[in-house]
Design a protein around this motif. Structure first.
Motif, PDB file in Angstrom:
ATOM      1  N   VAL A 173     -50.007 -57.116  -7.839  1.00 32.81           N
ATOM      2  CA  VAL A 173     -50.644 -58.142  -7.113  1.00 32.81           C
ATOM      3  C   VAL A 173     -50.528 -59.395  -7.566  1.00 32.81           C
ATOM      4  CG1 VAL A 173     -53.075 -58.722  -6.428  1.00 32.81           C
ATOM      5  CG2 VAL A 173     -52.320 -56.317  -6.195  1.00 32.81           C
ATOM      6  N   SER A 174     -50.884 -59.305  -8.948  1.00 32.54           N
ATOM      7  CA  SER A 174     -50.684 -60.665  -9.811  1.00 32.54           C
ATOM      8  C   SER A 174     -49.386 -61.408  -9.584  1.00 32.54           C
ATOM      9  CB  SER A 174     -50.826 -60.188 -11.190  1.00 32.54           C
ATOM     10  OG  SER A 174     -50.391 -61.334 -12.039  1.00 32.54           O
ATOM     11  N   ASP A 175     -48.233 -60.449  -9.485  1.00 33.24           N
ATOM     12  CA  ASP A 175     -46.980 -61.302  -9.409  1.00 33.24           C
ATOM     13  C   ASP A 175     -46.738 -61.654  -7.863  1.00 33.24           C
ATOM     14  OD1 ASP A 175     -45.940 -60.306 -11.822  1.00 33.24           O
ATOM     15  OD2 ASP A 175     -44.805 -58.830 -11.360  1.00 33.24           O
ATOM     16  N   VAL A 176     -47.273 -60.979  -6.860  1.00 28.65           N
ATOM     17  CA  VAL A 176     -47.287 -61.369  -5.605  1.00 28.65           C
ATOM     18  C   VAL A 176     -48.014 -62.856  -5.614  1.00 28.65           C
ATOM     19  CG1 VAL A 176     -47.957 -60.987  -3.294  1.00 28.65           C
ATOM     20  CG2 VAL A 176     -46.712 -59.396  -4.461  1.00 28.65           C
ATOM     21  N   PHE A 177     -49.300 -62.664  -6.115  1.00 28.85           N
ATOM     22  CA  PHE A 177     -50.163 -64.000  -5.993  1.00 28.85           C
ATOM     23  C   PHE A 177     -49.586 -65.111  -6.925  1.00 28.85           C
ATOM     24  CE2 PHE A 177     -54.695 -62.080  -5.334  1.00 28.85           C
ATOM     25  CZ  PHE A 177     -54.290 -61.767  -4.196  1.00 28.85           C
ATOM     26  N   GLY A 178     -48.884 -64.807  -7.821  1.00 28.16           N
ATOM     27  CA  GLY A 178     -48.155 -65.718  -8.741  1.00 28.16           C
ATOM     28  C   GLY A 178     -47.016 -66.537  -7.965  1.00 28.16           C
ATOM     29  N   VAL A 179     -46.280 -65.616  -7.080  1.00 22.50           N
ATOM     30  CA  VAL A 179     -45.166 -66.267  -6.399  1.00 22.50           C
ATOM     31  C   VAL A 179     -45.793 -67.264  -5.310  1.00 22.50           C
ATOM     32  CG1 VAL A 179     -43.441 -65.447  -4.676  1.00 22.50           C
ATOM     33  CG2 VAL A 179     -43.538 -64.127  -7.023  1.00 22.50           C
ATOM     34  N   GLY A 222     -51.570 -65.948 -15.056  1.00 24.70           N
ATOM     35  CA  GLY A 222     -51.887 -66.353 -16.323  1.00 24.70           C
ATOM     36  C   GLY A 222     -52.621 -65.420 -17.353  1.00 24.70           C
ATOM     37  N   GLN A 223     -53.592 -64.648 -16.657  1.00 22.79           N
ATOM     38  CA  GLN A 223     -54.266 -63.624 -17.327  1.00 22.79           C
ATOM     39  C   GLN A 223     -53.334 -62.574 -17.815  1.00 22.79           C
ATOM     40  OE1 GLN A 223     -57.177 -63.347 -18.720  1.00 22.79           O
ATOM     41  NE2 GLN A 223     -57.093 -61.322 -19.080  1.00 22.79           N
ATOM     42  N   GLN A 224     -52.327 -62.236 -16.762  1.00 21.88           N
ATOM     43  CA  GLN A 224     -51.575 -61.084 -17.255  1.00 21.88           C
ATOM     44  C   GLN A 224     -50.640 -61.235 -18.377  1.00 21.88           C
ATOM     45  OE1 GLN A 224     -48.825 -59.902 -13.869  1.00 21.88           O
ATOM     46  NE2 GLN A 224     -47.201 -60.175 -15.050  1.00 21.88           N
TER      47      GLN A 224
END
Length: 173
Positions: free
Chosen positions: A11-17, A66-68
């Motif tokens: 989810v983090s990667d998708v949101f980041g993209v 960023g949190q990741q």
């Protein structure tokens, strides 16, 4: 716990993209707008309004990214001096407080997003721009960031993570 971490990373990667795409719009859209203003004296309709919405999406969808990588600013003057159980308790408490703060923001943001979607809210500028989708994105970003911090809190209590004492980006020795 590993499945939860992997799901949150996805989810983090998708949101980041998505946040990066909004950042690209900011860079290219504003540049094109400045060039258009210089050449014609008129702005490109909607670029200003979309820039405002893009900033919201970058912040709230990019927070998980960023949190990741632990890229947010942290004050670790106490946690670098602790080890073992006291360190785990301090880190779990800190991440838990962060999760609670995000939850306290996520709930009213969700209520506002629901209302905004129900009326198909928009904002006027040079053109009429719908903003309901931005409010939904903001609420989603807050909920997922809160979940991510809660998982970090639980993980910190279970497994002791080493503190980095560098002032710049984390490096491996």
């Amino acid at each position: 716990m590993n499945k939860t971490k992997k799901a949150l990373k996805l989810v983090s990667d998708v949101f980041g993209v998505v946040a990066a795409l909004f950042l690209a719009f900011l860079m290219f859209g504003i540049t094109a707008d400045v060039v258009a203003r210089a050449l014609t004296g008129d702005p490109i309709s909607g670029v200003f309004e979309m820039s405002e919405l893009s900033l919201v999406m970058i912040v709230f969808l990019g927070a998980m990214w960023g949190q990741q990588d632990r890229a947010h600013i942290r004050v670790n003057i106490l946690s670098t001096r602790l080890s073992g159980l006291p360190h785990r308790i301090a880190m779990g408490f800190a991440w838990g407080c962060g999760a609670l703060a995000l939850l306290m923001l996520a709930w009213p943001a969700t209520q506002e997003a629901i209302y905004s979607i129900s009326i198909w809210e928009f904002r006027w500028g040079y053109i009429q721009v719908p903003i309901w989708w931005t409010k939904a994105g903001l609420a989603l970003g807050l909920w997922f960031a809160a979940m991510q911090m809660a998982v970090h809190a639980i993980a910190a209590l279970v497994e002791d993570e080493p503190e980095t004492t560098t002032t710049g980006p984390a490096t491996e020795a």
